[in-house]
Design a protein around this motif. Sequence first.
Motif, mmCIF file in Angstrom:
data_model
loop_
_atom_site.group_PDB
_atom_site.id
_atom_site.type_symbol
_atom_site.label_atom_id
_atom_site.label_comp_id
_atom_site.label_asym_id
_atom_site.label_seq_id
_atom_site.Cartn_x
_atom_site.Cartn_y
_atom_site.Cartn_z
ATOM 1 N N PHE A 23 0.885 -1.052 0.012
ATOM 2 C CA PHE A 23 0.162 -0.020 0.051
ATOM 3 C C PHE A 23 0.931 1.371 0.177
ATOM 4 O O PHE A 23 0.444 2.141 -0.745
ATOM 5 N N PRO A 24 1.978 1.406 0.756
ATOM 6 C CA PRO A 24 2.659 2.759 0.706
ATOM 7 C C PRO A 24 3.552 2.925 -0.351
ATOM 8 O O PRO A 24 3.518 3.844 -0.981
ATOM 9 N N ALA A 25 3.954 1.629 -1.157
ATOM 10 C CA ALA A 25 4.838 1.659 -2.218
ATOM 11 C C ALA A 25 3.907 2.089 -3.266
ATOM 12 O O ALA A 25 4.178 2.998 -4.431
ATOM 13 N N THR A 26 2.489 1.779 -3.334
ATOM 14 C CA THR A 26 1.716 1.876 -4.490
ATOM 15 C C THR A 26 1.205 3.532 -4.391
ATOM 16 O O THR A 26 1.185 3.946 -5.473
ATOM 17 N N ILE A 27 1.182 4.016 -3.351
ATOM 18 C CA ILE A 27 0.713 5.292 -2.979
ATOM 19 C C ILE A 27 1.987 6.264 -3.519
ATOM 20 O O ILE A 27 1.540 7.208 -4.046
ATOM 21 N N ALA A 28 3.086 5.861 -3.043
ATOM 22 C CA ALA A 28 4.012 6.741 -3.489
ATOM 23 C C ALA A 28 4.549 6.759 -4.933
ATOM 24 O O ALA A 28 4.659 7.734 -5.342
ATOM 25 N N PHE A 29 4.436 5.540 -5.490
ATOM 26 C CA PHE A 29 4.458 5.535 -7.023
ATOM 27 C C PHE A 29 3.528 6.338 -7.522
ATOM 28 O O PHE A 29 3.724 7.148 -8.717
ATOM 29 N N LEU A 30 2.262 5.954 -7.363
ATOM 30 C CA LEU A 30 1.163 6.792 -7.865
ATOM 31 C C LEU A 30 1.306 8.253 -7.772
ATOM 32 O O LEU A 30 0.811 9.074 -8.888
ATOM 33 N N SER A 31 1.608 8.512 -6.660
ATOM 34 C CA SER A 31 1.927 10.082 -6.275
ATOM 35 C C SER A 31 3.026 10.646 -7.244
ATOM 36 O O SER A 31 2.783 11.850 -7.727
ATOM 37 N N TRP A 32 3.990 9.895 -7.229
ATOM 38 C CA TRP A 32 5.241 10.285 -8.278
ATOM 39 C C TRP A 32 4.772 10.344 -9.680
ATOM 40 O O TRP A 32 5.121 11.486 -10.254
ATOM 41 N N TYR A 33 3.902 9.490 -10.084
ATOM 42 C CA TYR A 33 3.309 9.516 -11.371
ATOM 43 C C TYR A 33 2.415 10.655 -11.632
ATOM 44 O O TYR A 33 2.635 11.288 -12.630
#
Length: 109
Positions: A23-33
């Motif tokens: 969940f944190p990795a997904t949120i971080a990546f989607l925020s970065w994208y």
Amino acid sequence: MYDELHAAPEFAELKRRYRGFVFPATIAFLSWYLLYVVLSNWAGELMSKQVVGNINVALVFGLLQFVTTFLIAWLYARYSSARLDPLARELDERFVALEGKSSRGRGDH
């Protein structure tokens, strides 16, 4: 059989550890994208600045998306090997043992 494993505290711990990374990795990546998309749409002047030669900020951001993807995959592989796989193997062994006990009484062996 499965219900017994599903109710085990180790299974809940496995799910908690998995979600704790994913969940944190997904949120971080989607925020970065999303940052990349937003800057590409509304900060054209910034994104068109030349970094080196014909390489601009937008191209660097775009290439960093690939780097980020591979970095997250590598981090997940390390995390999984260290924190998920040992617990999953333990649960698998328990499942195989339970499956063996239940099939003895049915004549499936």
